[in-house]
Design an enzyme around this catalytic site. Structure first.
Site, PDB file in Angstrom:
ATOM      1  N   SER A 238      43.768  51.009  37.558  1.00  0.00           N
ATOM      2  CA  SER A 238      42.584  51.405  36.801  1.00  0.00           C
ATOM      3  C   SER A 238      41.343  51.169  37.650  1.00  0.00           C
ATOM      4  O   SER A 238      41.429  50.679  38.774  1.00  0.00           O
ATOM      5  CB  SER A 238      42.490  50.592  35.509  1.00  0.00           C
ATOM      6  OG  SER A 238      42.188  49.239  35.817  1.00  0.00           O
ATOM      7  N   LYS A 239      40.223  51.515  37.086  1.00  0.00           N
ATOM      8  CA  LYS A 239      38.959  51.424  37.814  1.00  0.00           C
ATOM      9  C   LYS A 239      38.693  50.048  38.401  1.00  0.00           C
ATOM     10  O   LYS A 239      38.103  49.928  39.457  1.00  0.00           O
ATOM     11  CB  LYS A 239      37.783  51.800  36.895  1.00  0.00           C
ATOM     12  CG  LYS A 239      37.570  53.278  36.770  1.00  0.00           C
ATOM     13  CD  LYS A 239      37.893  53.839  35.382  1.00  0.00           C
ATOM     14  CE  LYS A 239      39.245  53.448  34.874  1.00  0.00           C
ATOM     15  NZ  LYS A 239      39.787  54.250  33.790  1.00  0.00           N
ATOM     16  N   ARG A 240      39.182  49.025  37.684  1.00  0.00           N
ATOM     17  CA  ARG A 240      38.869  47.689  38.210  1.00  0.00           C
ATOM     18  C   ARG A 240      39.625  47.376  39.500  1.00  0.00           C
ATOM     19  O   ARG A 240      39.365  46.377  40.152  1.00  0.00           O
ATOM     20  CB  ARG A 240      39.119  46.625  37.143  1.00  0.00           C
ATOM     21  CG  ARG A 240      40.554  46.449  36.764  1.00  0.00           C
ATOM     22  CD  ARG A 240      40.709  45.711  35.439  1.00  0.00           C
ATOM     23  NE  ARG A 240      42.083  45.811  34.978  1.00  0.00           N
ATOM     24  CZ  ARG A 240      43.073  45.090  35.459  1.00  0.00           C
ATOM     25  NH1 ARG A 240      42.839  44.212  36.412  1.00  0.00           N
ATOM     26  NH2 ARG A 240      44.290  45.241  35.006  1.00  0.00           N
ATOM     27  N   GLY A 242      39.436  49.380  41.942  1.00  0.00           N
ATOM     28  CA  GLY A 242      38.755  50.160  42.967  1.00  0.00           C
ATOM     29  C   GLY A 242      38.741  51.623  42.563  1.00  0.00           C
ATOM     30  O   GLY A 242      39.036  51.951  41.418  1.00  0.00           O
TER      31      GLY A 242
END
Length: 465
Positions: A238-240, A242
RNA sequence: GGUCCCAUCGUCUAGCGGUUAGGACACCGGCCUUUCACGUCGGUAACAGGGGUUCAAGUCCCCUUGGGAUCACCA
């Protein structure tokens, strides 16, 4: 018709992320390998969450990766009449029925079931209920209560589900729109999809979809569920973790062939080979060679592949790709050295196009700052003297090429009894300000004789002589 | 919690009954050198655990453990 037909069917609720891109890639590869058809379908039945921008972003990502499609893009939002027709058909045949339960009732039952430790599945309240004209309703598929539904997954093997685990799923909402599990079956069936390659988060949807195919009288396609892509902590990417947007990687200076190569190797392999072009892959790819377990996205390996493709890429093409990054840095390459020539000096030392752009800046800025620390170290009185000598000798030659430059340096070393680095380092300082740079001969060649001499003179003026 | 999927170096993986368990990224050394890199040579590092089957198991079966997915009028 024995030709395979595959499809990539993203929902336009965001950009094209690396997981979707890999799924698209596998579909595309199998289609090309088997000389079949690759179809793009936009699953936008959720009108509230779907946007045109997302659709555009997905198409842009596909195009960037080089994944072209033979049919589509089809839009589910344009096929509502088709779905309605099949819903009517199932109801007429008694294979689907109207359910008048309200969401509130359902929630209550669900909570109660969980509280009592029972399965939170629909209880079939409305299975035999009479029509209530005017009352809001959803349409549910009447699924078999006994037996099992199984399939042979092309990468996972045989997977079986007990039918009693499955409840009567909603195929049409209160507002008359169809739901995902229904539209996907109708579309795959009517579009003649022969093999469904998708993320393995869809495995649990598969048995009910198979039941739908059977109820509709359509042949069941083959299924291939590809494993998820995980982050470094083994949680779903996921976005966390990167960047997950494919286009974000372009903007960070990655080449599409690096992304394709990375994605295909994440879960698929061909012996010990690591480097694959899209073209090679269409010959070597097989769905059976896709691994069964989830894989961790490894940015380091992507970076390594990217540097590989930068290193071996065509300088002229790379120069074109570099242009927007140069523009971002406020540089117009028109008046300066040939960009492709500059690229050649940077290829083996750049991991991304971003890095390459940073390295190329020096060729186009003559008003750069000199690093005082580097000055103290590299531009000593002795170094300045050698630079003056260098400038003087360069003034006497015609054009600069590697041989000429090398001869000039050798001459100075021999005449003054100094080592290469004694003159190369001061020269580098004078020409670049002290920043890391390509080989100093290469820098001089790209800069040309006049600019080289000009920069040396400027440095000598600035730091006295 | 139910159901389903998965399990070889830190990571991606090769292996498809008999291997000194191979490669790649990353990491650590040596070399090369004109800064930074590139390159090159070498090194550390894995079959989750337990039962079977078999002359022989990383490879086949079962269990345990550990991850993950999914349980919507989202897709």
């Amino acid at each position: 018709m024995s030709q395979v037909r595959l499809r990539f069917a993203p929902s336009p609720t965001g950009y094209l992320h690396v997981g979707g891109a890999r799924t698209a890639l596998f579909n595309w590869l199998l289609a090309r390998k088997e000389k079949g058809t690759f179809i793009l379908r936009i699953e936008d039945t959720d009108v509230a969450r779907s946007t045109q921008e997302s659709t555009d972003a997905i198409l842009e990502g596909m195009t960037w990766l080089g994944l072209d499609w033979d049919e589509g893009p089809y839009y589910q939002s344009e096929r509502f009449p088709v779905y309605r027709e099949f819903v009517e058909k199932l109801m007429a045949e008694g294979k689907a029925y109207k359910c008048y339960c309200t969401p509130e009732e359902l929630d209550r039952k669900r909570e109660l079931a969980i509280a009592e430790g029972r399965k939170p599945k629909y209880d079939g309240t409305c299975r035999g209920v009479e029509d209530r004209p005017g009352a809001p309703f959803v349409v549910r598929f009447r699924s078999p209560e006994e037996g099992e539904t199984a399939f042979d997954d092309l990468i996972k093997g045989r997977i079986a589900f007990q039918n009693e685990e499955l409840d009567d799923l909603i195929i049409q909402r209160t507002d008359g729109t169809p739901t995902y599990n229904f539209t996907v079956v109708i579309d795959d069936a009517t579009m003649g999809i022969t093999t469904v390659i998708r993320g393995d988060d869809h495995i649990n949807n598969t048995p009910r979809q198979i039941q739908l195919y059977e109820a509709l009288g359509y042949p069941v396609p083959k299924f291939a569920h590809v494993p998820m892509i995980l982050g470094a902590d083994k949680a779903r990417l996921s976005k966390r973790h990167g960047a997950t947007s494919v286009m974000a990687y372009r903007d960070m200076g990655y080449l599409p062939e690096a992304m394709v190569n990375y994605l295909v190797r994440l879960g698929w392999s061909h012996g010990d080979e690591e480097i694959f072009s899209l073209d090679e892959l269409t010959g070597k790819f097989t769905i059976e060679a896709v691994g069964r377990s989830a894989g961790v996205f490894n940015p380091d390996k992507l970076l390594w592949l990217n540097s590989h493709y930068i290193k071996t890429g065509d300088p002229v093409r790379l120069a074109n790709l570099l242009l927007p990054f140069m523009k971002e840095r406020g540089i117009d390459v028109a008046g300066g050295p040939d960009l492709a020539a500059a690229v050649r000096t940077l290829q083996e030392r750049s991991h991304t196009m971003l890095e390459m752009a940073d390295g190329a800046v020096i060729y186009y800025r003559s008003d750069f700052e000199y690093d005082p620390k580097a000055a103290a170290k590299s531009f000593s009185p002795a170094g300045r003297e050698l630079c003056a000598e260098l400038a003087a000798r360069l003034g006497q030659v015609e054009a600069l090429d590697h041989g000429v430059i090398s001869a000039v340096f050798d001459g100075i070393c021999a005449d003054r009894g100094v080592k290469m680095k004694d003159v190369a380092q001061p020269a580098r300082f004078a020409l670049t300000g002290g920043a890391p740079s390509p080989g100093i001969f290469e820098v001089m060649e790209v800069l040309g004789r006049d600019e080289t001499v000009r920069r040396i003179s400027r440095a000598l003026e600035l730091f006295g002589s």
